[in-house]
Scaffold this motif. Structure first.
Motif, PDB file in Angstrom:
ATOM      1  N   ASN A  98       1.043  -1.124  -0.176  1.00  0.00           N
ATOM      2  CA  ASN A  98       0.012  -0.042   0.037  1.00  0.00           C
ATOM      3  C   ASN A  98       0.915   1.117   0.032  1.00  0.00           C
ATOM      4  O   ASN A  98       0.391   2.120  -0.876  1.00  0.00           O
ATOM      5  CB  ASN A  98      -0.981  -0.096   1.059  1.00  0.00           C
ATOM      6  CG  ASN A  98      -2.125  -1.014   1.187  1.00  0.00           C
ATOM      7  OD1 ASN A  98      -2.602  -1.451   0.032  1.00  0.00           O
ATOM      8  ND2 ASN A  98      -2.812  -1.232   2.111  1.00  0.00           N
ATOM      9  N   GLU A  99       1.936   1.211   0.794  1.00  0.00           N
ATOM     10  CA  GLU A  99       2.925   2.678   0.733  1.00  0.00           C
ATOM     11  C   GLU A  99       3.526   2.884  -0.246  1.00  0.00           C
ATOM     12  O   GLU A  99       3.603   3.897  -0.788  1.00  0.00           O
ATOM     13  CB  GLU A  99       3.735   2.328   2.037  1.00  0.00           C
ATOM     14  CG  GLU A  99       4.792   3.401   2.300  1.00  0.00           C
ATOM     15  CD  GLU A  99       3.809   4.889   2.693  1.00  0.00           C
ATOM     16  OE1 GLU A  99       4.379   5.725   2.590  1.00  0.00           O
ATOM     17  OE2 GLU A  99       2.689   4.528   3.371  1.00  0.00           O
ATOM     18  N   TYR A 100       3.920   1.442  -1.023  1.00  0.00           N
ATOM     19  CA  TYR A 100       4.762   1.555  -2.265  1.00  0.00           C
ATOM     20  C   TYR A 100       3.991   2.278  -3.331  1.00  0.00           C
ATOM     21  O   TYR A 100       4.300   2.907  -4.239  1.00  0.00           O
ATOM     22  CB  TYR A 100       5.324   0.387  -2.615  1.00  0.00           C
ATOM     23  CG  TYR A 100       5.675   0.144  -4.080  1.00  0.00           C
ATOM     24  CD1 TYR A 100       7.039   0.599  -4.576  1.00  0.00           C
ATOM     25  CD2 TYR A 100       4.918  -0.565  -5.140  1.00  0.00           C
ATOM     26  CE1 TYR A 100       7.344   0.436  -5.782  1.00  0.00           C
ATOM     27  CE2 TYR A 100       5.538  -0.330  -6.383  1.00  0.00           C
ATOM     28  CZ  TYR A 100       6.484  -0.005  -6.759  1.00  0.00           C
ATOM     29  OH  TYR A 100       7.173  -0.039  -8.012  1.00  0.00           O
ATOM     30  N   ASN A 101       2.646   1.545  -3.330  1.00  0.00           N
ATOM     31  CA  ASN A 101       1.376   1.966  -4.540  1.00  0.00           C
ATOM     32  C   ASN A 101       1.063   3.431  -4.497  1.00  0.00           C
ATOM     33  O   ASN A 101       0.826   4.078  -5.411  1.00  0.00           O
ATOM     34  CB  ASN A 101       0.392   0.868  -4.406  1.00  0.00           C
ATOM     35  CG  ASN A 101       0.598  -0.157  -4.988  1.00  0.00           C
ATOM     36  OD1 ASN A 101       1.745  -0.494  -5.733  1.00  0.00           O
ATOM     37  ND2 ASN A 101      -0.232  -1.130  -4.797  1.00  0.00           N
ATOM     38  N   LYS A 102       1.406   4.184  -3.344  1.00  0.00           N
ATOM     39  CA  LYS A 102       0.868   5.464  -3.263  1.00  0.00           C
ATOM     40  C   LYS A 102       1.677   6.392  -4.142  1.00  0.00           C
ATOM     41  O   LYS A 102       1.097   7.278  -4.702  1.00  0.00           O
ATOM     42  CB  LYS A 102       1.203   6.003  -1.623  1.00  0.00           C
ATOM     43  CG  LYS A 102       0.307   5.663  -0.914  1.00  0.00           C
ATOM     44  CD  LYS A 102       0.486   6.228   0.646  1.00  0.00           C
ATOM     45  CE  LYS A 102      -0.327   5.410   1.695  1.00  0.00           C
ATOM     46  NZ  LYS A 102       0.081   6.012   3.141  1.00  0.00           N
ATOM     47  N   THR A 103       2.894   6.023  -4.714  1.00  0.00           N
ATOM     48  CA  THR A 103       3.701   6.908  -5.498  1.00  0.00           C
ATOM     49  C   THR A 103       4.147   6.096  -6.870  1.00  0.00           C
ATOM     50  O   THR A 103       4.859   6.543  -7.585  1.00  0.00           O
ATOM     51  CB  THR A 103       5.103   7.478  -4.732  1.00  0.00           C
ATOM     52  OG1 THR A 103       5.636   6.206  -4.081  1.00  0.00           O
ATOM     53  CG2 THR A 103       4.594   8.229  -3.553  1.00  0.00           C
TER      54      THR A 103
ATOM     55  N   PRO B 168       1.427   0.169 -10.249  1.00  0.00           N
ATOM     56  CA  PRO B 168       1.427  -0.106  -8.736  1.00  0.00           C
ATOM     57  C   PRO B 168       1.185  -1.828  -8.869  1.00  0.00           C
ATOM     58  O   PRO B 168       1.199  -2.452  -9.951  1.00  0.00           O
ATOM     59  CB  PRO B 168      -0.246   0.226  -8.591  1.00  0.00           C
ATOM     60  CG  PRO B 168      -0.269   1.379  -9.582  1.00  0.00           C
ATOM     61  CD  PRO B 168       0.639   1.359 -10.708  1.00  0.00           C
TER      62      PRO B 168
ATOM     63  N   GLU C  17      -1.652  -7.286  -4.573  1.00  0.00           N
ATOM     64  CA  GLU C  17      -1.268  -7.408  -2.999  1.00  0.00           C
ATOM     65  C   GLU C  17      -0.173  -8.857  -2.929  1.00  0.00           C
ATOM     66  O   GLU C  17      -0.271  -9.697  -3.821  1.00  0.00           O
ATOM     67  CB  GLU C  17      -2.696  -8.200  -2.330  1.00  0.00           C
ATOM     68  CG  GLU C  17      -2.456  -8.336  -0.826  1.00  0.00           C
ATOM     69  CD  GLU C  17      -3.788  -8.626  -0.112  1.00  0.00           C
ATOM     70  OE1 GLU C  17      -3.943  -9.563   0.473  1.00  0.00           O
ATOM     71  OE2 GLU C  17      -4.621  -7.612  -0.560  1.00  0.00           O
TER      72      GLU C  17
END
Length: 169
Positions: free
Chosen positions: A94-99, A103, A106
């Motif tokens: 989730n943290e990685y996918n923010k930026t 993306p 899971e």
């Protein structure tokens, strides 16, 4: 460590057992109830030695069914359970996918196991060896569920055979 092998002969489980009022840790036989002796790569040996070196910072004094000295603990010093590990992986994704420009889906402990098996097969690992390492009783399970064939893998296999035939002429 000196023989560079890992003996898989038991597992740590965490669940509510019959007669218990809440979930508890227990040492149980592995799912297949067999002992597997797994050769350790130099990279794995280094990772385990690093974990052991950091043991004084992240460890637990817990003893489960007479066993202690667990290497895989949380930062708070409690025993690591699969659900917590999967939750940590989810938070990282989730943290990685923010930026992330691209993306990712899971990831779980099962995903890592599945991918490892597939990548070893793609690298040409003998399927019987792969079955043994995965702890499967049936070759069918190893090949049907864990061992995916992508087009590039099929091309590589055909080219490898062609190259071997040309070299033997």
């Amino acid at each position: 460590m000196k023989n560079q092998i890992v003996s898989i002969n038991h597992q740590l489980t965490y669940r509510k057992y019959e007669g218990d009022s809440h979930a508890t840790f227990r040492i149980t036989l592995t799912k297949g109830k067999n002992t597997r002796i797994i050769p350790m790569t130099n990279r794995l040996r280094k990772v385990l030695l690093d974990l052991k070196k950091d043991y004084k910072y992240f460890h637990t004094e817990e003893t489960v069914d007479g066993m202690s000295g667990f290497l895989f603990c949380t930062m708070r010093g409690s025993l690591q359970v699969t659900s917590m590990f999967n939750s940590d992986l989810k938070a990282l994704v989730n943290e990685y996918n923010k930026t992330a420009e691209y993306p990712i889906d899971e990831i779980s402990s099962y995903t890592l196991r599945h991918t490892g098996c597939t990548r070893n097969a793609e690298a040409g690992m003998d399927l019987r060896v792969l079955q043994y390492l995965m702890g499967h009783k049936s070759m069918r399970l190893t090949t049907l569920i864990y061992n995916h064939v992508q087009m590039q893998r099929a091309k590589n296999a055909v080219l490898r055979i062609e190259t071997q035939k040309v070299q033997s002429m």
